[in-house]
Write an enzyme that holds these catalytic residues in place. Structure first.
Site, PDB file in Angstrom:
ATOM      1  N   ASP A 287       0.851  -1.188   0.000  1.00 55.41           N
ATOM      2  CA  ASP A 287       0.000   0.000   0.000  1.00 55.41           C
ATOM      3  C   ASP A 287       0.888   1.240   0.000  1.00 55.41           C
ATOM      4  OD1 ASP A 287      -3.004   0.875   0.569  1.00 55.41           O
ATOM      5  OD2 ASP A 287      -1.676   2.199   1.715  1.00 55.41           O
ATOM      6  N   ILE A 288       0.612   2.178  -0.911  1.00 51.31           N
ATOM      7  CA  ILE A 288       1.406   3.406  -1.007  1.00 51.31           C
ATOM      8  C   ILE A 288       1.110   4.285   0.209  1.00 51.31           C
ATOM      9  CG2 ILE A 288       1.888   5.444  -2.406  1.00 51.31           C
ATOM     10  CD1 ILE A 288       0.865   3.858  -4.813  1.00 51.31           C
ATOM     11  N   GLU A 330      -4.827   2.449  -4.231  1.00 49.60           N
ATOM     12  CA  GLU A 330      -3.356   2.449  -4.181  1.00 49.60           C
ATOM     13  C   GLU A 330      -2.808   1.134  -3.620  1.00 49.60           C
ATOM     14  OE1 GLU A 330      -4.670   4.497  -0.291  1.00 49.60           O
ATOM     15  OE2 GLU A 330      -5.403   4.170  -2.336  1.00 49.60           O
TER      16      GLU A 330
END
Length: 414
Positions: A287-288, A330
């Site tokens: 996950d960004i 994301e």
């Protein structure tokens, strides 16, 4: 003299006459020829068919200037069906058969009894020639007796170039192992068709054409007694389109990696293989970090560019058998088949570094991007996809909770 099963000649709409090597005896007539000459019990003397013109026909066929295949002769003769004006054309017999094969066209001023049927058969011959698919007929010796226009156009070879099926194996399938498989498929289809008395849909085969190009061809085979009928059509463009459509359907449009459903299907398949073979696997969830800030700062177009770069860096950082997917927003995931323990942790750390090690170039700006990674390993027994996802998500949450931009595996000390 080599035995030649003439039953396959009845599949040809044109009248055909098979003459002996001495040209003085008619050995066989096909159904269309029997309608023209009203002769049904060969062998008979040529005069019983061509009447007084028989010597002229024999001289034309056997004289010093014996015609090559496809040469023509027009004669006026009295046949058992009456006076006729006929055009004769020399054809090819299968290899090893003696004599000569002559096709006949009736150019008489009047009309034969049953001419509607004869006209229909002539029309049928034109239809077979103009079919948008290839059609070939072979006799019991695997010699070609008919090939329509599309057959030659598809591969670039004519009957004169390649007249026997054995020759086709060499030119159409130059690779020996691939040729062996294609030949076996053919003989399997022959055996099945003779047993079921039905046509057999064969798999697509890649055929090498005369110009060196390759085409993916679909084949349908039918045994007709001891003879063989083959129907085929070019599937190259269609299969290419199907592959592209499948790729589009299975690929996340923005990032180019697997979309969620295709990725989860790959995880399920890998779990099945792992359970069968006892080989573990690893699932990473990525996950960004602070992606909302990126979107707010650069706008959605800038955020999309970041997502594209993340997808590319992840794909470049895994092994050839590993699978990268975008689960949504994301959030990405990576499946590492047959990998666990320290090597799996090393891959996860390498991917984290690939994302955070160099700034992203977005709209002319250099932007630092980090990501958190949660991992879990399956022992290859009874884990489900949902179980695996839940454990990886818990590990990802732990990575976020303990500072972000790090790798945490399920079960690691808090």
């Amino acid at each position: 003299m080599t035995t030649f099963n003439t039953a396959i000649l009845d599949l040809v709409a044109k009248p055909l006459v098979w003459l002996s090597g001495s040209r003085d005896t008619v050995l066989a007539l096909n159904t269309a020829a029997r309608r023209v000459f009203a002769t049904v019990h060969p062998p008979v003397p040529a005069a019983a068919v061509f009447g007084a013109a028989a010597p002229a026909v024999g001289a034309w066929l056997a004289g010093p200037g014996a015609p090559e295949p496809f040469c023509r002769l027009t004669i006026d003769c009295t046949t058992p069906a009456g006076p006729r004006r006929l055009e004769l054309t020399v054809g090819d017999l299968p290899a090893g058969a003696e004599g000569v094969l002559v096709s006949v066209e009736d150019h008489s001023d009047d009309v034969l009894d049953g001419s509607a049927e004869n006209a229909w058969r002539a029309t049928l011959a034109d239809v077979l020639q103009s079919l948008p698919v290839g059609l070939e007929l072979y006799d019991q010796d695997m010699s070609e007796v008919f090939a329509n226009t599309e057959s030659s156009a598809m591969f670039g070879y004519s009957t004169e170039d390649v007249g026997r099926l054995d020759d086709w194996w060499v030119v159409g399938y130059p690779d020996p192992e691939y040729r062996r498989k294609a030949r076996q498929a053919w003989y399997d289809a022959v055996a099945l068709s003779r047993t079921t008395r039905a046509d057999v849909r064969m798999q697509d085969w890649e055929v090498t054409c005369k110009d060196g190009s390759r085409k993916l061809v679909a084949f349908r085979y039918r045994a007709i007694g001891e003879q063989h009928a083959l129907l085929f059509w070019d599937m190259t463009e269609r299969r290419s389109l199907e592959t592209e459509l499948r790729r589009v359907a299975e690929t996340d449009v923005l990032t180019g990696v697997y979309e969620r459903r295709r990725f989860l299907a790959a995880v399920a398949a890998a779990l099945g293989e792992a359970a069968a073979g006892g080989e573990p696997l690893t699932l990473l969830m990525i996950d960004i970090d602070h992606f909302k800030v990126i979107n707010d700062t650069l706008g959605h177009s800038g955020g999309d560019e970041v997502l594209r770069t993340v997808g590319r860096r992840l794909a470049e950082g895994v092994r050839i058998d590993d699978i990268v997917g975008r689960l949504g927003g994301e959030e990405f995931a990576v499946l590492l088949p047959r990998l666990h323990g320290v090597p799996a942790r090393e891959v996860a750390e390498r991917l984290r570094t690939a994302l955070s090690g160099a700034p992203f170039e977005v709209a002319g700006e250099r932007l630092p991007v980090h990501a958190s990674i949660g991992g879990t390993q399956s022992p290859g027994e009874t884990d489900s996809v949902d179980t695996l996802l839940e454990r990886a998500d818990q590990a990802l949450y732990a990575a976020k909770r303990t500072g972000r931009n790090r790798v945490v595996f399920f079960g690691d000390p808090s």
